[in-house]
Motif scaffolding. Structure first.
Motif, PDB file in Angstrom:
ATOM      1  N   PRO A   1     -21.637 -21.138  43.597  1.00 49.32           N
ATOM      2  CA  PRO A   1     -22.562 -20.727  44.882  1.00 49.32           C
ATOM      3  C   PRO A   1     -21.842 -21.387  46.040  1.00 49.32           C
ATOM      4  CG  PRO A   1     -23.069 -22.686  43.381  1.00 49.32           C
ATOM      5  CD  PRO A   1     -21.871 -21.988  42.768  1.00 49.32           C
ATOM      6  N   LEU A   2     -21.411 -20.723  46.845  1.00 50.78           N
ATOM      7  CA  LEU A   2     -20.486 -21.066  48.019  1.00 50.78           C
ATOM      8  C   LEU A   2     -21.336 -21.876  48.921  1.00 50.78           C
ATOM      9  CD1 LEU A   2     -18.079 -17.849  48.912  1.00 50.78           C
ATOM     10  CD2 LEU A   2     -17.727 -20.025  47.826  1.00 50.78           C
ATOM     11  N   PRO A   3     -22.647 -21.591  49.456  1.00 47.19           N
ATOM     12  CA  PRO A   3     -23.505 -22.228  50.475  1.00 47.19           C
ATOM     13  C   PRO A   3     -23.757 -23.426  49.840  1.00 47.19           C
ATOM     14  CG  PRO A   3     -24.468 -19.732  50.295  1.00 47.19           C
ATOM     15  CD  PRO A   3     -23.212 -20.169  49.102  1.00 47.19           C
ATOM     16  N   ARG A   4     -24.045 -23.645  48.876  1.00 49.39           N
ATOM     17  CA  ARG A   4     -24.394 -25.154  48.153  1.00 49.39           C
ATOM     18  C   ARG A   4     -23.305 -25.868  48.107  1.00 49.39           C
ATOM     19  NH1 ARG A   4     -28.060 -22.429  44.026  1.00 49.39           N
ATOM     20  NH2 ARG A   4     -26.385 -22.905  42.483  1.00 49.39           N
ATOM     21  N   LEU A   5     -22.077 -25.192  47.497  1.00 48.94           N
ATOM     22  CA  LEU A   5     -20.953 -25.993  47.470  1.00 48.94           C
ATOM     23  C   LEU A   5     -20.474 -26.707  49.147  1.00 48.94           C
ATOM     24  CD1 LEU A   5     -19.040 -24.082  44.709  1.00 48.94           C
ATOM     25  CD2 LEU A   5     -19.883 -26.374  44.739  1.00 48.94           C
ATOM     26  N   GLN A   6     -20.498 -25.526  49.805  1.00 52.49           N
ATOM     27  CA  GLN A   6     -20.149 -25.767  51.408  1.00 52.49           C
ATOM     28  C   GLN A   6     -21.049 -27.089  51.855  1.00 52.49           C
ATOM     29  OE1 GLN A   6     -21.481 -23.468  54.252  1.00 52.49           O
ATOM     30  NE2 GLN A   6     -19.596 -23.468  55.523  1.00 52.49           N
ATOM     31  N   GLU A   7     -22.197 -27.157  51.493  1.00 51.86           N
ATOM     32  CA  GLU A   7     -23.180 -28.268  52.072  1.00 51.86           C
ATOM     33  C   GLU A   7     -22.713 -29.286  51.200  1.00 51.86           C
ATOM     34  OE1 GLU A   7     -27.781 -29.769  51.775  1.00 51.86           O
ATOM     35  OE2 GLU A   7     -27.330 -27.529  51.511  1.00 51.86           O
ATOM     36  N   LYS A   8     -22.350 -29.345  50.117  1.00 52.38           N
ATOM     37  CA  LYS A   8     -21.857 -30.825  49.305  1.00 52.38           C
ATOM     38  C   LYS A   8     -20.598 -31.063  49.838  1.00 52.38           C
ATOM     39  CE  LYS A   8     -24.375 -29.609  44.992  1.00 52.38           C
ATOM     40  NZ  LYS A   8     -24.481 -29.672  43.596  1.00 52.38           N
ATOM     41  N   LEU A   9     -19.459 -30.221  50.280  1.00 57.25           N
ATOM     42  CA  LEU A   9     -18.340 -30.679  50.634  1.00 57.25           C
ATOM     43  C   LEU A   9     -18.545 -31.176  52.139  1.00 57.25           C
ATOM     44  CD1 LEU A   9     -17.237 -29.254  48.276  1.00 57.25           C
ATOM     45  CD2 LEU A   9     -15.310 -28.251  49.609  1.00 57.25           C
ATOM     46  N   CYS A  10     -19.412 -30.784  52.847  1.00 57.16           N
ATOM     47  CA  CYS A  10     -19.763 -31.196  54.117  1.00 57.16           C
ATOM     48  C   CYS A  10     -20.151 -32.681  54.161  1.00 57.16           C
ATOM     49  CB  CYS A  10     -20.629 -30.452  55.041  1.00 57.16           C
ATOM     50  SG  CYS A  10     -20.311 -28.828  55.419  1.00 57.16           S
ATOM     51  N   GLY A  11     -21.065 -32.903  52.908  1.00 63.44           N
ATOM     52  CA  GLY A  11     -21.379 -33.959  52.803  1.00 63.44           C
ATOM     53  C   GLY A  11     -20.425 -35.317  52.383  1.00 63.44           C
ATOM     54  N   ILE A  12     -19.425 -34.704  51.533  1.00 65.45           N
ATOM     55  CA  ILE A  12     -18.286 -35.576  51.050  1.00 65.45           C
ATOM     56  C   ILE A  12     -17.349 -35.923  52.340  1.00 65.45           C
ATOM     57  CG2 ILE A  12     -16.370 -35.747  49.793  1.00 65.45           C
ATOM     58  CD1 ILE A  12     -17.840 -33.879  47.884  1.00 65.45           C
ATOM     59  N   TRP A  13     -16.842 -34.963  53.070  1.00 64.70           N
ATOM     60  CA  TRP A  13     -15.916 -35.284  54.155  1.00 64.70           C
ATOM     61  C   TRP A  13     -16.646 -35.397  55.468  1.00 64.70           C
ATOM     62  CZ3 TRP A  13     -12.134 -36.484  51.653  1.00 64.70           C
ATOM     63  CH2 TRP A  13     -11.614 -35.753  50.584  1.00 64.70           C
ATOM     64  N   GLY A  14     -17.892 -35.462  55.742  1.00 69.93           N
ATOM     65  CA  GLY A  14     -18.736 -35.570  56.852  1.00 69.93           C
ATOM     66  C   GLY A  14     -18.461 -34.371  57.967  1.00 69.93           C
ATOM     67  N   THR A  15     -18.107 -33.168  57.435  1.00 68.04           N
ATOM     68  CA  THR A  15     -18.210 -32.168  58.196  1.00 68.04           C
ATOM     69  C   THR A  15     -19.102 -31.244  58.680  1.00 68.04           C
ATOM     70  OG1 THR A  15     -17.023 -30.886  56.452  1.00 68.04           O
ATOM     71  CG2 THR A  15     -15.589 -31.864  57.550  1.00 68.04           C
ATOM     72  N   LYS A  16     -19.213 -30.240  59.286  1.00 66.75           N
ATOM     73  CA  LYS A  16     -20.274 -29.180  59.707  1.00 66.75           C
ATOM     74  C   LYS A  16     -20.174 -27.815  58.950  1.00 66.75           C
ATOM     75  CE  LYS A  16     -19.710 -29.794  64.039  1.00 66.75           C
ATOM     76  NZ  LYS A  16     -19.915 -29.572  65.318  1.00 66.75           N
ATOM     77  N   PRO A  17     -20.996 -27.152  58.298  1.00 69.47           N
ATOM     78  CA  PRO A  17     -20.622 -25.758  58.107  1.00 69.47           C
ATOM     79  C   PRO A  17     -19.957 -24.858  58.920  1.00 69.47           C
ATOM     80  CG  PRO A  17     -23.059 -26.412  57.392  1.00 69.47           C
ATOM     81  CD  PRO A  17     -22.575 -27.562  58.402  1.00 69.47           C
ATOM     82  N   SER A  18     -20.250 -24.936  60.119  1.00 72.11           N
ATOM     83  CA  SER A  18     -19.599 -24.039  61.349  1.00 72.11           C
ATOM     84  C   SER A  18     -18.244 -24.431  61.451  1.00 72.11           C
ATOM     85  CB  SER A  18     -20.405 -24.320  62.662  1.00 72.11           C
ATOM     86  OG  SER A  18     -19.938 -25.605  62.956  1.00 72.11           O
ATOM     87  N   THR A  19     -17.610 -25.558  60.807  1.00 73.61           N
ATOM     88  CA  THR A  19     -16.301 -25.733  60.728  1.00 73.61           C
ATOM     89  C   THR A  19     -15.504 -26.080  59.381  1.00 73.61           C
ATOM     90  OG1 THR A  19     -16.887 -28.049  61.122  1.00 73.61           O
ATOM     91  CG2 THR A  19     -16.488 -26.658  63.075  1.00 73.61           C
ATOM     92  N   THR A  20     -16.352 -25.819  58.208  1.00 76.29           N
ATOM     93  CA  THR A  20     -15.876 -25.799  57.138  1.00 76.29           C
ATOM     94  C   THR A  20     -15.958 -24.574  56.272  1.00 76.29           C
ATOM     95  OG1 THR A  20     -16.830 -28.277  57.069  1.00 76.29           O
ATOM     96  CG2 THR A  20     -16.254 -27.020  55.037  1.00 76.29           C
ATOM     97  N   LYS A  21     -14.655 -24.052  56.282  1.00 73.92           N
ATOM     98  CA  LYS A  21     -14.606 -22.338  55.526  1.00 73.92           C
ATOM     99  C   LYS A  21     -14.206 -22.744  54.178  1.00 73.92           C
ATOM    100  CE  LYS A  21     -13.592 -19.045  58.222  1.00 73.92           C
ATOM    101  NZ  LYS A  21     -13.912 -17.809  58.349  1.00 73.92           N
ATOM    102  N   LEU A  22     -15.171 -22.083  53.373  1.00 74.73           N
ATOM    103  CA  LEU A  22     -14.878 -21.942  51.962  1.00 74.73           C
ATOM    104  C   LEU A  22     -14.783 -20.380  51.855  1.00 74.73           C
ATOM    105  CD1 LEU A  22     -16.311 -24.542  51.794  1.00 74.73           C
ATOM    106  CD2 LEU A  22     -17.067 -24.202  49.563  1.00 74.73           C
ATOM    107  N   MET A  23     -13.588 -19.997  50.778  1.00 76.52           N
ATOM    108  CA  MET A  23     -13.239 -18.600  50.733  1.00 76.52           C
ATOM    109  C   MET A  23     -12.949 -18.480  49.082  1.00 76.52           C
ATOM    110  SD  MET A  23     -10.654 -17.261  53.739  1.00 76.52           S
ATOM    111  CE  MET A  23      -9.503 -18.515  53.675  1.00 76.52           C
ATOM    112  N   LEU A  24     -13.562 -17.591  48.503  1.00 81.01           N
ATOM    113  CA  LEU A  24     -13.722 -17.422  47.198  1.00 81.01           C
ATOM    114  C   LEU A  24     -12.797 -16.301  46.742  1.00 81.01           C
ATOM    115  CD1 LEU A  24     -14.422 -17.874  44.043  1.00 81.01           C
ATOM    116  CD2 LEU A  24     -16.573 -16.526  44.734  1.00 81.01           C
ATOM    117  N   PHE A  25     -11.651 -16.572  45.966  1.00 79.67           N
ATOM    118  CA  PHE A  25     -10.796 -15.311  45.460  1.00 79.67           C
ATOM    119  C   PHE A  25     -10.903 -14.966  43.897  1.00 79.67           C
ATOM    120  CE2 PHE A  25      -9.201 -17.464  49.186  1.00 79.67           C
ATOM    121  CZ  PHE A  25      -8.552 -16.250  50.106  1.00 79.67           C
TER     122      PHE A  25
END
Length: 145
Positions: free
Chosen positions: A50-74
């Motif tokens: 689940p990319l959106p939920r993982l993005q939110e969790k990574l933003c919380g860990i590193w203190g970043t914003k979704p607009s500047t935190t890019k996750l790509m699934l391969f």
């Protein structure tokens, strides 16, 4: 010391120190934070990533914003086994600075593994740092459409 996750982890009011974990230089007027997170999963993985939920969790860990935190699934056909039996191989590129100590980064990587575990995924996390003077990025312009 790790920074506690903010209850609203991806908003501008996240601690400045945490937001500094992944700044990169864009060839624009301002310096932006843009961690690049590549997720590799086998094509036959039945679990959802689940990319959106993982993005939110990574933003919380590193203190970043979704607009500047890019996750790509391969999705991969296969990879060589290294006895880890991971569901997802997480590859992160981060700007290296002196205040980002080995302990600070390793704690964050462990938090990433926990975030994936909360989604029932086993993550093998790799983080590579680079020097900012050797990083270049040219985003598409608004008239590129």
């Amino acid at each position: 010391k790790r920074l506690d996750a903010d209850p609203s982890p991806c908003l501008d009011d996240t601690p400045r120190k945490a937001r500094q974990l992944f700044p990169t230089l864009h060839l624009t007027v301002s310096t932006n934070i843009m961690p690049l997170v590549k997720l590799f999963a086998r094509s036959n993985l039945k679990k959802t990533v689940p990319l959106p939920r993982l993005q939110e969790k990574l933003c919380g860990i590193w203190g970043t914003k979704p607009s500047t935190t890019k996750l790509m699934l391969f999705r991969c056909e296969d990879w060589t086994d290294e006895s880890f039996q991971e569901d997802v191989y997480v590859d992160i590129r981060a700007y290296g600075k002196a205040e980002r100590t080995r302990e600070f980064v390793l704690d964050g990587m462990k938090d990433i593994q926990k975030a994936f575990a909360e989604e029932d995924l086993i993550a093998n996390v790799r983080l590579e740092t680079y020097e900012g003077e050797r990083y270049f990025h040219v985003p598409p312009t608004s008239d590129a459409k």
